[in-house]
Design a protein around this motif. Structure first.
Motif, PDB file in Angstrom:
ATOM      1  N   LYS A  30      41.155  31.579  28.752  1.00  0.00           N
ATOM      2  CA  LYS A  30      42.282  31.634  29.288  1.00  0.00           C
ATOM      3  C   LYS A  30      42.584  30.419  30.043  1.00  0.00           C
ATOM      4  CE  LYS A  30      44.580  35.133  32.377  1.00  0.00           C
ATOM      5  NZ  LYS A  30      44.089  36.322  33.247  1.00  0.00           N
ATOM      6  N   CYS A  31      43.954  29.846  30.375  1.00  0.00           N
ATOM      7  CA  CYS A  31      44.167  28.722  31.177  1.00  0.00           C
ATOM      8  C   CYS A  31      44.075  29.001  32.548  1.00  0.00           C
ATOM      9  CB  CYS A  31      45.473  28.096  30.722  1.00  0.00           C
ATOM     10  SG  CYS A  31      45.851  26.652  31.719  1.00  0.00           S
ATOM     11  N   SER A  32      43.376  28.351  33.280  1.00  0.00           N
ATOM     12  CA  SER A  32      43.366  28.629  34.944  1.00  0.00           C
ATOM     13  C   SER A  32      44.786  28.295  35.683  1.00  0.00           C
ATOM     14  CB  SER A  32      42.388  28.042  35.636  1.00  0.00           C
ATOM     15  OG  SER A  32      42.228  26.641  35.451  1.00  0.00           O
ATOM     16  N   GLN A  33      45.504  27.553  35.102  1.00  0.00           N
ATOM     17  CA  GLN A  33      46.918  27.096  35.684  1.00  0.00           C
ATOM     18  C   GLN A  33      47.961  27.955  35.010  1.00  0.00           C
ATOM     19  OE1 GLN A  33      47.654  23.065  36.849  1.00  0.00           O
ATOM     20  NE2 GLN A  33      49.003  22.991  35.198  1.00  0.00           N
ATOM     21  N   CYS A  34      48.224  28.318  33.956  1.00  0.00           N
ATOM     22  CA  CYS A  34      49.297  28.868  33.546  1.00  0.00           C
ATOM     23  C   CYS A  34      48.802  30.474  32.710  1.00  0.00           C
ATOM     24  CB  CYS A  34      50.162  28.199  32.376  1.00  0.00           C
ATOM     25  SG  CYS A  34      49.269  27.922  30.844  1.00  0.00           S
ATOM     26  N   GLY A  35      47.774  30.735  32.681  1.00  0.00           N
ATOM     27  CA  GLY A  35      47.289  31.968  32.183  1.00  0.00           C
ATOM     28  C   GLY A  35      47.463  32.242  30.671  1.00  0.00           C
ATOM     29  N   ILE A  36      48.044  31.411  29.952  1.00  0.00           N
ATOM     30  CA  ILE A  36      47.989  31.442  28.494  1.00  0.00           C
ATOM     31  C   ILE A  36      46.620  31.373  27.848  1.00  0.00           C
ATOM     32  CG2 ILE A  36      48.219  29.134  27.931  1.00  0.00           C
ATOM     33  CD1 ILE A  36      50.410  29.873  25.915  1.00  0.00           C
ATOM     34  N   ILE A  37      46.406  32.303  26.820  1.00  0.00           N
ATOM     35  CA  ILE A  37      45.068  32.038  26.054  1.00  0.00           C
ATOM     36  C   ILE A  37      44.879  30.890  24.931  1.00  0.00           C
ATOM     37  CG2 ILE A  37      43.553  33.457  24.405  1.00  0.00           C
ATOM     38  CD1 ILE A  37      43.503  34.896  27.276  1.00  0.00           C
ATOM     39  N   LEU A  88      42.004  22.422  26.896  1.00  0.00           N
ATOM     40  CA  LEU A  88      43.362  21.530  26.828  1.00  0.00           C
ATOM     41  C   LEU A  88      44.270  22.393  26.604  1.00  0.00           C
ATOM     42  CD1 LEU A  88      44.484  18.791  26.926  1.00  0.00           C
ATOM     43  CD2 LEU A  88      44.079  18.358  24.256  1.00  0.00           C
ATOM     44  N   CYS A  89      45.197  22.653  27.508  1.00  0.00           N
ATOM     45  CA  CYS A  89      46.360  23.652  27.288  1.00  0.00           C
ATOM     46  C   CYS A  89      47.721  23.039  26.681  1.00  0.00           C
ATOM     47  CB  CYS A  89      46.596  24.223  28.977  1.00  0.00           C
ATOM     48  SG  CYS A  89      48.150  25.486  28.603  1.00  0.00           S
ATOM     49  N   PRO A  90      47.962  23.718  25.668  1.00  0.00           N
ATOM     50  CA  PRO A  90      49.241  23.261  24.655  1.00  0.00           C
ATOM     51  C   PRO A  90      50.286  23.559  25.640  1.00  0.00           C
ATOM     52  CG  PRO A  90      48.163  25.032  23.759  1.00  0.00           C
ATOM     53  CD  PRO A  90      47.324  24.756  24.816  1.00  0.00           C
ATOM     54  N   ASN A  91      50.325  24.483  26.593  1.00  0.00           N
ATOM     55  CA  ASN A  91      51.392  25.072  27.268  1.00  0.00           C
ATOM     56  C   ASN A  91      51.813  24.398  28.630  1.00  0.00           C
ATOM     57  OD1 ASN A  91      53.542  27.143  27.600  1.00  0.00           O
ATOM     58  ND2 ASN A  91      52.220  28.197  29.496  1.00  0.00           N
ATOM     59  N   CYS A  92      50.724  24.090  29.342  1.00  0.00           N
ATOM     60  CA  CYS A  92      51.113  23.402  30.707  1.00  0.00           C
ATOM     61  C   CYS A  92      50.362  22.272  30.664  1.00  0.00           C
ATOM     62  CB  CYS A  92      50.778  24.318  31.869  1.00  0.00           C
ATOM     63  SG  CYS A  92      48.721  24.548  32.170  1.00  0.00           S
ATOM     64  N   GLY A  93      49.665  21.754  29.634  1.00  0.00           N
ATOM     65  CA  GLY A  93      48.880  20.391  29.839  1.00  0.00           C
ATOM     66  C   GLY A  93      47.768  20.157  30.620  1.00  0.00           C
TER      67      GLY A  93
HETATM   68 ZN    ZN Z   1      47.967  26.079  30.842  1.00  0.00          ZN
END
Ligand code: ZN
Length: 371
Positions: free
Chosen positions: A317-324, A335-340
């Motif tokens: 899980k992304c600790s910033q936006c919650g996306i898997i 490396l989160c593709p959603n929030c960067g």
């Molecule tokens: Zn994220």
């Protein structure tokens, strides 16, 4: 709150002989009490209780039997028999097929307990009623009121005393600083503050030594004298490894409790089952459980809190936006593709664990306030 202290004992020859005699007498009493229960039930259909057997013991002591053992120690033996039977019947009731409580063969009775009195600590000596004043290695001061003292002989023939003491609960502090802790892949732990803690070199070296000794043992012929020697060597090194590890885990837990008011861990009982089970992993899980246990007892003494959370998905899980964000074990970076968001994978997991812990607490606090 209860705390257990385990100290190595160094009895002299005469004391050791008395300790052995005490163990033997206790074993004999255990078997006698077991047989008594068995016979009474099989022959007369009567169930003997602890109280019945304790009364018999008192009578027999007056007649000169079971001498040389402190009376509360022998009563504790009867309590162990009682416990074994209660556990047996509980399991029968719940539909299991448990084994009947077993007689203890020679060498299979390894400890006896002073449940209240008959022992005291005087400096670096442990004074045992009916046995004497035995030198101990007291590596920690015993805090609180000591309740019980159990004497145990291990498979190497070393003697240990475990003292259980009770201290009053400390009022909780208002948690201002919280920290999330995760099992690292490379390290012992990773922290939500960004740091990691690694095993010290001496521990890693001791483990390597153990692996060599184990390999050496596996090459020895079964039943040979060399194999016996190699076995003792493995047991000794393995004890060393455990001691080193515990000492280190005490230091780490001390650091954690000093640095935060609320410490959040992954709950192994929940997520551990999902993990693969090779030996190295098993050893790591064991250390992890101990670290939690040590931290809990130190936190309780300081009025601080330990929270355990279900840590599934915390690494994905992304600790910033919650996306898997799916990762393999080889992916070291989140490396989160959603929030960067880009950060070390262990750090990302720790922050998730911390968030879960804080949320769990907040939820419980609201539920309490609503009542
Ligand atoms: Zn994220």
């Amino acid at each position: 709150m209860k705390t257990a202290y385990k100290f190595r004992m160094y009895p002299n020859k005469q004391q050791e002989a008395m300790l052995d005699v005490t163990l033997e007498t206790c074993r004999h009493l255990y078997n006698t009490a077991l047989a008594d229960r068995k016979n009474c039930y099989e022959l007369e259909g009567i169930s003997r209780s602890y109280e019945d057997q304790a009364a018999t013991l008192t009578l027999e002591k007056k007649e000169g039997k079971w001498q040389g053992v402190f009376s509360q120690v022998s009563q504790d033996v009867l309590r162990r028999v009682d416990k074994a039977f209660k556990a047996f019947f509980r399991r029968v009731k719940s539909g299991e097929k448990p084994g009947y409580p077993r007689f203890k063969g020679e060498g299979w009775y390894k400890s006896f307990t002073y449940p209240q009195a008959g022992f005291k600590i005087e400096g670096s000596k442990l004074v045992l009623s009916k046995i004497g004043s035995i030198r101990i290695f007291k590596h920690r001061e015993v805090e609180g009121k000591v309740k019980t003292c159990t004497i145990k002989k291990d498979h190497l023939g070393h003697w240990y005393a475990t003292l259980v003491s009770e201290i009053e609960d400390v009022p909780p502090v208002d948690p201002k600083i919280a920290i999330g802790v995760d099992v690292g892949l490379k390290n012992l732990v990773a922290l939500s503050t960004g740091g990691t803690i690694q095993y010290p070199r001496y521990y890693v070296q001791a483990q390597q030594k153990l692996a060599i000794a184990q390999r050496n043992l596996s090459r020895k012929k079964k039943g040979s004298a060399n194999r016996r020697k190699a076995k003792v060597k493995v047991a000794k090194i393995s004890q060393d490894v455990q001691n080193h590890r515990d000492e280190f885990l005490h230091q780490v837990s001390r650091k954690l409790v000093d640095s935060a008011d609320l410490i959040v861990f992954e709950n192994l009982n929940i997520s551990g089952m999902l993990k693969n089970h090779h030996l190295a992993k098993h050893i790591q899980d064991h250390a992890w459980g101990k670290l939690i246990q040590f931290t809990q007892s130190k936190a309780a003494k300081a009025g601080k809190m330990v929270e355990l959370v279900d840590a599934r998905y915390t690494s994905q899980k992304c600790s910033q936006c919650g996306i898997i964000v799916p990762k393999t074990l080889a992916d070291r970076v989140h490396l989160c593709p959603n929030c960067g968001l880009e950060m070390d994978r262990d750090l990302n997991a720790c922050i998730n664990i911390l968030t879960l812990g804080l949320r769990g607490r907040a939820y419980r606090d609201t539920a309490k306030a609503d009542q």
